[in-house]
Design a protein around this motif. Structure first.
Motif, short mmCIF file in Angstrom:
data_model
loop_
_atom_site.label_atom_id
_atom_site.label_comp_id
_atom_site.label_asym_id
_atom_site.label_seq_id
_atom_site.Cartn_x
_atom_site.Cartn_y
_atom_site.Cartn_z
N GLU A 183 0.83 -1.21 0.00
CA GLU A 183 0.00 0.00 0.00
C GLU A 183 0.87 1.27 0.00
OE1 GLU A 183 -3.38 0.20 2.67
OE2 GLU A 183 -3.32 -1.97 2.89
N PRO A 184 1.47 1.58 -1.14
CA PRO A 184 2.38 2.74 -1.20
C PRO A 184 1.69 4.08 -0.97
CG PRO A 184 2.05 1.77 -3.38
CD PRO A 184 1.43 0.84 -2.40
N ARG A 185 0.32 4.06 -1.01
CA ARG A 185 -0.42 5.33 -0.79
C ARG A 185 -0.87 5.47 0.67
NH1 ARG A 185 -1.57 4.16 -5.99
NH2 ARG A 185 -1.01 5.85 -7.42
N ASN A 186 -0.64 4.44 1.47
CA ASN A 186 -1.09 4.46 2.86
C ASN A 186 -0.02 5.09 3.76
OD1 ASN A 186 -1.59 3.67 5.57
ND2 ASN A 186 -2.87 1.97 4.85
N LYS A 187 -0.33 6.31 4.21
CA LYS A 187 0.65 7.08 5.00
C LYS A 187 1.08 6.35 6.27
CE LYS A 187 -0.31 11.73 3.42
NZ LYS A 187 -0.40 13.13 3.76
N GLU A 188 0.12 5.72 6.93
CA GLU A 188 0.44 5.02 8.19
C GLU A 188 1.46 3.92 7.95
OE1 GLU A 188 0.04 5.57 11.42
OE2 GLU A 188 -0.71 7.43 10.52
N ILE A 189 1.23 3.15 6.89
CA ILE A 189 2.13 2.04 6.57
C ILE A 189 3.51 2.57 6.19
CG2 ILE A 189 2.59 0.23 4.83
CD1 ILE A 189 -0.23 -0.72 5.17
N VAL A 190 3.55 3.59 5.33
CA VAL A 190 4.84 4.14 4.89
C VAL A 190 5.62 4.69 6.09
CG1 VAL A 190 5.96 5.89 3.45
CG2 VAL A 190 4.03 4.57 2.53
N GLU A 209 6.28 -4.53 -10.34
CA GLU A 209 5.49 -5.34 -11.27
C GLU A 209 4.41 -6.17 -10.56
OE1 GLU A 209 8.73 -5.61 -10.74
OE2 GLU A 209 9.37 -7.71 -10.54
N ILE A 210 4.45 -6.22 -9.24
CA ILE A 210 3.43 -6.99 -8.51
C ILE A 210 2.32 -6.07 -8.05
CG2 ILE A 210 2.97 -8.36 -6.43
CD1 ILE A 210 5.64 -9.72 -6.82
N GLN A 211 1.07 -6.42 -8.44
CA GLN A 211 -0.08 -5.57 -8.10
C GLN A 211 -0.82 -6.07 -6.85
OE1 GLN A 211 -0.42 -2.77 -9.93
NE2 GLN A 211 1.36 -3.52 -11.06
N SER A 212 -0.52 -7.31 -6.40
CA SER A 212 -1.25 -7.87 -5.26
C SER A 212 -1.14 -6.97 -4.05
CB SER A 212 -0.67 -9.24 -4.89
OG SER A 212 -0.65 -10.07 -6.03
N LYS A 213 -2.21 -6.97 -3.22
CA LYS A 213 -2.21 -6.03 -2.08
C LYS A 213 -1.56 -6.62 -0.82
CE LYS A 213 -7.07 -6.81 -0.67
NZ LYS A 213 -6.91 -8.22 -0.48
N ASP A 214 -1.48 -7.95 -0.77
CA ASP A 214 -0.80 -8.57 0.38
C ASP A 214 -0.36 -10.00 0.02
OD1 ASP A 214 -3.10 -10.20 0.65
OD2 ASP A 214 -4.04 -8.72 1.98
N VAL A 215 0.22 -10.69 0.97
CA VAL A 215 0.77 -12.03 0.71
C VAL A 215 -0.33 -13.01 0.29
CG1 VAL A 215 1.96 -14.01 1.74
CG2 VAL A 215 2.75 -11.69 2.25
N ASN A 216 -1.47 -12.98 0.99
CA ASN A 216 -2.55 -13.91 0.65
C ASN A 216 -3.06 -13.66 -0.77
OD1 ASN A 216 -5.69 -14.91 2.27
ND2 ASN A 216 -4.40 -15.93 0.80
N ASP A 217 -3.14 -12.39 -1.15
CA ASP A 217 -3.56 -12.01 -2.48
C ASP A 217 -2.63 -12.62 -3.53
OD1 ASP A 217 -5.52 -10.63 -3.80
OD2 ASP A 217 -4.31 -8.82 -4.06
N THR A 273 11.44 5.72 -3.53
CA THR A 273 10.90 5.64 -4.89
C THR A 273 9.60 4.81 -4.94
OG1 THR A 273 12.39 3.80 -5.35
CG2 THR A 273 13.10 5.96 -6.11
N TRP A 274 9.43 3.91 -3.96
CA TRP A 274 8.23 3.03 -3.93
C TRP A 274 6.98 3.76 -3.46
CZ3 TRP A 274 5.38 1.18 0.40
CH2 TRP A 274 4.49 0.12 0.13
N LYS A 275 7.11 4.58 -2.43
CA LYS A 275 5.95 5.23 -1.81
C LYS A 275 5.27 6.20 -2.79
CE LYS A 275 8.37 9.18 -0.07
NZ LYS A 275 8.64 10.14 0.97
N LYS A 276 3.95 6.29 -2.64
CA LYS A 276 3.19 7.20 -3.51
C LYS A 276 2.39 8.18 -2.66
CE LYS A 276 2.91 4.27 -7.61
NZ LYS A 276 3.52 3.01 -7.12
#
Ligand code: ZN
Length: 335
Positions: free
Chosen positions: A264-271, A290-298, A329-332
């Motif tokens: 979640e590069p757009r999630n401020k808390e996580i970043v 290149e990976i679009q999945s949102k988490d490991v289970n995804d 560079t990853w964070k959005k």
């Protein structure tokens, strides 16, 4: 010193204890020989040997029986008990026998019978919606017995923590994920909604002093430790804990720990938390673009295998300056 003897005798006993499993260096799990353990579920094992200082103790979370290792051995095999006593005293002067019958500090155990009452995913028929949900999420079958089904979640919570819900309007089923500490003591549980009920995850603490860390009873602290945000994600990675938002106070070197946050590069808390992890010198997994999945289970659901995920993690793990550059560079979002 004495712990070495204790471990030796636990090893000698192990073949006589049903479903005996070594959880980590100081924690062993098996079916209770006092009460016979759960009669409903023969695969359930609620008895443990755990360590307090230099001694090992026995505790059953089904019948509540607790005793020191010496008394447990005596119950199982009087002859073995004599050998144990002999070894414990060997080397110490007869005038100063060690007080091995004293329980140093008896930990407080909560009643966990309500967990025992719930049906595990393993026990449900394959046609049951909860089991179908777990299968759809490709959760490894070996974890089906530690995931439970609560048909009436709100009533269950109220029975454990009265008045959590002022009323049970909107009653619904949830998946129950129990949180145990390193001694196998239940201290919290998470209810995950199957539908759109909010919040999607609700964690109920039975012991307010404990951090919400999932998987402690299974972790081997001598091995590299992985930490995901969600409990379900942690089930796909070897030796993995889940610690959403919790401050992890582990007595391990930061270099022995890898954090895996959701993608979640757009999630401020996580970043923000990722920056803190870098600051503390932990290893940090940063999702490749290149990976679009949102988490490991995804990632698992989209078809990746556990081995492939392990490779993705190890090839995209960074520390220090290199982690900082990657994260920038990853964070959005603006942090
Ligand atoms: Zn028991």
């Amino acid at each position: 010193m004495s712990s070495y003897i204790d471990l030796k005798f636990i090893n000698l006993l192990s073949s006589r204890l049903s479903k005996f499993k070594r959880k980590n260096d100081n924690l062993f799990n098996f079916r209770c020989p006092h009460c016979g353990d759960s009669q409903k579920n023969k695969s359930k094992a609620r008895a443990y040997f755990y360590r307090v200082k230099n001694d090992m103790f026995f505790k059953c979370h089904n019948c509540g029986m607790g005793q020191n290792l010496s008394n447990f051995i005596k119950f199982i095999d009087v002859k073995l008990y004599d050998e144990y006593i002999l070894e414990r005293y060997k080397g110490s002067s007869p005038s100063t026998p060690k007080p091995i019958f004293d329980i140093i500090k008896k930990p407080v155990f909560k009643e966990v019978n309500f967990i025992e009452e719930l049906t595990s995913i393993a026990e449900l028929s394959d046609k049951h919606p909860a089991k179908k949900y777990i299968i759809k999420r490709k959760i490894p079958e070996k974890f089906f017995d530690i995931l439970l089904f609560a048909p009436e979640f709100m009533s269950l919570v109220n029975s454990v923590k009265p008045n959590t819900f002022p009323n049970t309007k909107g009653e619904h089923p949830r998946l129950i994920i129990p949180f145990y500490d390193t001694t196998g003591n239940l201290f919290a549980f998470q209810g995950r909604a199957f539908g759109n009920e909010q919040p999607k995850y609700l964690t109920i603490k039975l012991d307010e002093t404990k951090e919400k860390i999932y998987g402690l009873e299974r972790i081997n602290f001598q091995k590299h430790i992985y930490i995901t945000e969600g409990p379900i994600d942690s089930l796909f990675i070897d030796n993995c804990l889940a610690a959403a938002g919790a401050d992890l106070i582990l007595k391990v070197k930061p270099s022995d720990v890898t954090y895996i946050f959701d993608n979640e590069p757009r999630n401020k808390e996580i970043v923000k938390r990722m920056y803190k992890i870098i600051e503390k010198n932990y290893n940090l997994f940063i999702w490749p673009d290149e990976i679009q999945s949102k988490d490991v289970n995804d990632l698992i659901i989209t078809g990746k295998t556990i081995a492939e995920i392990q490779t993705i993690i190890s090839t995209n793990t960074h520390t220090g300056l290199s982690a900082l550059t990657k994260l920038n560079t990853w964070k959005k979002c603006n942090i």
